[in-house]
Design a protein around this motif. Sequence first.
Motif, PDB file in Angstrom:
ATOM      1  N   UNK A 438       0.826  -1.225   0.053  1.00 41.22           N
ATOM      2  CA  UNK A 438      -0.019  -0.012   0.031  1.00 41.22           C
ATOM      3  C   UNK A 438       0.844   1.288  -0.063  1.00 41.22           C
ATOM      4  N   UNK A 439       1.317   1.573  -1.230  1.00 44.14           N
ATOM      5  CA  UNK A 439       2.217   2.972  -1.257  1.00 44.14           C
ATOM      6  C   UNK A 439       1.908   3.335  -2.645  1.00 44.14           C
ATOM      7  N   UNK A 440       2.225   4.565  -2.994  1.00 41.00           N
ATOM      8  CA  UNK A 440       2.151   5.176  -4.276  1.00 41.00           C
ATOM      9  C   UNK A 440       3.618   5.662  -4.690  1.00 41.00           C
ATOM     10  N   UNK A 441       4.710   5.405  -3.787  1.00 40.69           N
ATOM     11  CA  UNK A 441       6.014   5.513  -4.276  1.00 40.69           C
ATOM     12  C   UNK A 441       6.688   4.267  -4.342  1.00 40.69           C
ATOM     13  N   UNK A 442       7.627   3.944  -5.722  1.00 42.93           N
ATOM     14  CA  UNK A 442       8.084   2.668  -5.930  1.00 42.93           C
ATOM     15  C   UNK A 442       9.510   2.967  -6.447  1.00 42.93           C
ATOM     16  N   UNK A 443      10.441   2.058  -5.707  1.00 48.36           N
ATOM     17  CA  UNK A 443      11.704   1.866  -6.235  1.00 48.36           C
ATOM     18  C   UNK A 443      12.134   0.563  -6.324  1.00 48.36           C
ATOM     19  N   UNK A 444      12.482   0.199  -7.669  1.00 51.22           N
ATOM     20  CA  UNK A 444      12.967  -1.245  -8.112  1.00 51.22           C
ATOM     21  C   UNK A 444      13.993  -1.468  -8.456  1.00 51.22           C
ATOM     22  N   UNK A 445      14.755  -2.292  -7.993  1.00 47.71           N
ATOM     23  CA  UNK A 445      16.094  -2.724  -8.204  1.00 47.71           C
ATOM     24  C   UNK A 445      16.160  -3.813  -9.065  1.00 47.71           C
ATOM     25  N   UNK A 446      16.702  -3.850 -10.222  1.00 47.15           N
ATOM     26  CA  UNK A 446      16.998  -5.002 -11.286  1.00 47.15           C
ATOM     27  C   UNK A 446      18.091  -5.066 -11.940  1.00 47.15           C
ATOM     28  N   UNK A 447      18.504  -6.221 -12.619  1.00 46.58           N
ATOM     29  CA  UNK A 447      19.497  -6.441 -13.287  1.00 46.58           C
ATOM     30  C   UNK A 447      19.184  -6.620 -14.682  1.00 46.58           C
ATOM     31  N   UNK A 448      19.940  -5.510 -15.522  1.00 46.41           N
ATOM     32  CA  UNK A 448      19.371  -5.663 -17.100  1.00 46.41           C
ATOM     33  C   UNK A 448      20.769  -5.753 -17.763  1.00 46.41           C
ATOM     34  N   UNK A 449      20.853  -7.167 -18.045  1.00 50.81           N
ATOM     35  CA  UNK A 449      22.065  -7.497 -18.798  1.00 50.81           C
ATOM     36  C   UNK A 449      23.062  -7.756 -17.645  1.00 50.81           C
ATOM     37  N   UNK A 450      24.121  -7.044 -17.558  1.00 50.33           N
ATOM     38  CA  UNK A 450      25.212  -7.127 -16.326  1.00 50.33           C
ATOM     39  C   UNK A 450      25.157  -5.692 -15.830  1.00 50.33           C
TER      40      UNK A 450
END
Length: 459
Positions: A438-450
């Motif tokens: 339940x939030x409107x602020x998002x921070x997503x960490x991801x690995x794209x390639x290297x």
Amino acid sequence: MRQMFVALTILAATTLSLAAETRVPQTTAELSLSFSPVVKKSAPAVVNIYATVLVEERVSPFAGDPFFDQFFQGFSEVQPRLQNSLGSGVIVSPDGIVVSNFHVVGQATEIRVVLADRREFAASVLLADEDSDLAILQLNGAADLPALEFRNSDEVEVGDLVLAIGNPFGIGQTVSSGIVSGLARSTVDLGRGYFIQTDAAINPGNSGGALVDLNGQLIGINTAILTRSGGSNGIGFAIPSNLVKTVVSQAKAGASRFIRPWAGVTGQSVDAALADALGLPRPDGVVLSEIHPESPFAKAGLKAGNVVLSLDGAPTNTPQEMIFRMAAIGVGNTVVVDYVTENGPNRAEVTLIAPPDTPARKAVTIVEDVAFRGLSAAQINPAVASELGLSMSKSGVVVTAAKDMAARVGFLPGDVILGVNGKAITTTDELLRAATENTRRWAVDLLRGEQILRLRFRL
């Protein structure tokens, strides 16, 4: 003088006799006359392909604006547009099985095939494989068609005479001659493939056409050129017939996508410095740097540090060549592997398998009205990694598709999700829980390639 006259008479008679015959040339003398017998045998099996592809274009009122365009990317209106493509194909079965390139017909919505005798057929795609740039078609209602025979492409040698047959620039069926200029070509410019190189002229429209030997047998499917002008510079490439034959076999068996054998290893070519470090007499083969516990090579006794020299007697001097050899042999078959360990030469039999779909991929799709709506993800296993082109070392949760809101905020297939709002993500269950926060602020960490990225957005 009389002897010379007799010799000339015999030569003239022989020339007239050979010219009257319409068969495949058997001698060098016959080759000096004409390639026409080869063309007459093989050209009827080469077809012209007209494909229509439906592409989606985003139209934005701010397109091209130096300031506003950057803020409205991904939010513009999508408009479909029909795009026509032209190419060639090769009939490899009398019942209408045709081989062409993925980039010609792989994503087509309508395909029309025109034979050399002007007959036309609608066609459907049985199997399309982007990595090999091959597509297998079925001509609707076709029977008793002329077809080319496959030749073992491992028998082809540099210097062999070849003919390229196709429809360059849409001007009609054209034949060009040349030689095999090189084998086992695999470079960054050519992508992930493994090719036969030829100097026979190949131009736009030749894609999917035939590269044949002087017996009229198929040794490759023309696919690409290296050029600065857009025309032929005498550096063309064809997909070897051994791989084409395996892809056709899977298509006939009902497969909708090409299943490659899974090696479960990573490695690199042995150069002079590495050969010296490994104590090898010369730089040959591929040294294995990593090997998965479930790899069929591991089960046959190979370990990291071993050098694979050949598969079924055919050399493997690059990772691409090794992958090609396995793909051409096919899933379910057994291959004899010659390799070198610290104790010397060795040999093993390896049964080629498809990428194992274990542990379970636990695929999920988020359909609720949340920030990640339209996101599909799965637990990474060898099968998932193979489908998305991920390295063997990747683990965790990977994006398999991104639509709707997920696409708008920036997710792409192949992204490995590391964390959401500071919480580590290692399973799809954890992703589902995080997506409903339940939030409107998002921070997503991801690995794209290297590269590690962070997506920040507010909804």
